[in-house]
Write an enzyme that holds these catalytic residues in place. Structure first.
Site, short mmCIF file in Angstrom:
data_model
loop_
_atom_site.label_atom_id
_atom_site.label_comp_id
_atom_site.label_asym_id
_atom_site.label_seq_id
_atom_site.Cartn_x
_atom_site.Cartn_y
_atom_site.Cartn_z
N ARG A 1 41.28 19.58 69.39
CA ARG A 1 40.20 19.48 70.38
C ARG A 1 40.52 18.46 71.47
O ARG A 1 39.72 18.28 72.38
CB ARG A 1 38.94 19.01 69.67
CG ARG A 1 37.89 20.08 69.45
CD ARG A 1 36.82 19.40 68.66
NE ARG A 1 35.52 19.97 68.70
CZ ARG A 1 35.02 20.76 67.75
NH1 ARG A 1 35.75 21.17 66.77
NH2 ARG A 1 33.77 21.13 67.83
N ARG B 1 21.05 29.44 66.24
CA ARG B 1 21.75 29.17 64.99
C ARG B 1 21.06 28.06 64.20
O ARG B 1 21.12 28.02 62.98
CB ARG B 1 23.20 28.77 65.34
CG ARG B 1 24.12 28.67 64.20
CD ARG B 1 25.54 28.54 64.71
NE ARG B 1 25.70 27.37 65.57
CZ ARG B 1 26.88 26.96 66.01
NH1 ARG B 1 27.96 27.63 65.70
NH2 ARG B 1 26.97 25.90 66.77
P1 AMP Z 1 32.37 22.31 64.90
O1 AMP Z 1 31.68 22.94 63.73
O2 AMP Z 1 33.80 22.73 65.04
O3 AMP Z 1 31.61 22.50 66.18
O4 AMP Z 1 32.40 20.74 64.63
C1 AMP Z 1 31.21 20.00 64.45
C2 AMP Z 1 31.46 18.53 64.78
O5 AMP Z 1 32.50 18.00 63.93
C3 AMP Z 1 31.97 18.27 66.19
O6 AMP Z 1 30.93 18.19 67.13
C4 AMP Z 1 32.70 16.94 66.02
O7 AMP Z 1 31.79 15.86 65.94
C5 AMP Z 1 33.33 17.11 64.65
N1 AMP Z 1 34.68 17.72 64.75
C6 AMP Z 1 35.09 18.92 64.24
N2 AMP Z 1 36.37 19.16 64.53
C7 AMP Z 1 36.80 18.08 65.24
C8 AMP Z 1 38.04 17.72 65.85
N3 AMP Z 1 39.09 18.53 65.81
N4 AMP Z 1 38.09 16.52 66.49
C9 AMP Z 1 37.04 15.69 66.56
N5 AMP Z 1 35.85 15.97 66.02
C10 AMP Z 1 35.71 17.16 65.37
#
Ligand code: AMP
Length: 192
Positions: A98, A137
């Site tokens: 990310r 969601r």
């Molecule tokens: P997601 O379900 O992928 O939208 O992730 C939910 C939350 O987890 C994000 O808003 C971040 O706070 C954290 N997160 C997930 N993947 C990452 C990543 N690769 N780098 C940093 N934070 C992450």
């Protein structure tokens, strides 16, 4: 071309796209078609929060604010996961990398394993549609103001990866503004 086993030709894939673009849904379908694990760092962190582990306690507030967990923590999480046996023949990464730092970490991890990425698929969706989907969601970090913050963070930190992977010749684009089935079909087609 998919072979007789109905598997896709590529096996180490990153799904890129804004929060709410449908990466998780598509990752599940694709992982099945490819016979590799779908690895969602968001799911891994949410599980850590549910378990109340040290990692979970450290990241809970950050996640709920819409910010990103630091690159060092994510490097540990992903290094550990990609070394597990089920990821040796391929994987589908959903939500990682990310940041550019994470993209560099990922190539380092793969290099050490004598592997490399096969493709990065960008799923694009219009911003208002993303907010609508995320609200429908109803996850804990899905309040409108948090969703907008997650989108802002995406544009600032994650969007530069599009150019990075385009320059590396790995990027493929899919229009995520279609039915789930149509997106799956397009994904399969750009990966065949
Ligand atoms: P997601 O379900 O992928 O939208 O992730 C939910 C939350 O987890 C994000 O808003 C971040 O706070 C954290 N997160 C997930 N993947 C990452 C990543 N690769 N780098 C940093 N934070 C992450």
């Amino acid at each position: 071309m998919a072979d007789a086993d109905n598997r896709l030709a590529v096996s180490r894939i990153v799904l890129l796209g804004p929060p709410g673009a449908g990466k998780g849904t598509q990752a599940a379908f694709l992982a099945e078609a490819m016979g590799v694990p779908a690895i969602s760092t968001g799911d891994m962190l949410r599980q850590a929060v549910e378990r109340g582990s040290a990692l979970g306690q450290r990241v809970q507030k950050i996640m709920n604010s819409g910010a990103l967990v630091d690159d060092g923590t994510m490097a540990d999480v992903v290094t550990d996961r990609l070394q597990q046996g089920d990821a040796q023949d391929g994987f589908l990464l959903d939500g990682y990398p990310r940041t550019l730092d994470q993209a560099h970490t990922l190539s380092g991890i793969l290099e050490a394993l004598q592997e490399s990425l096969d493709a990065v698929v960008l799923i694009t969706v219009d911003e208002d549609e993303l907010v609508k989907r995320a609200l429908a969601r109803g996850r804990q970090d899905d309040k409108e103001e948090i969703i907008r913050e997650r989108l802002r963070v995406y544009r600032e930190k994650t969007e530069p990866l599009v150019g990075h992977y385009e320059a590396a010749g790995l990027l493929r684009r899919v229009d995520g503004d279609q039915s789930i089935e149509a997106v799956t079909a397009e994904l399969r087609s750009v990966l065949s």
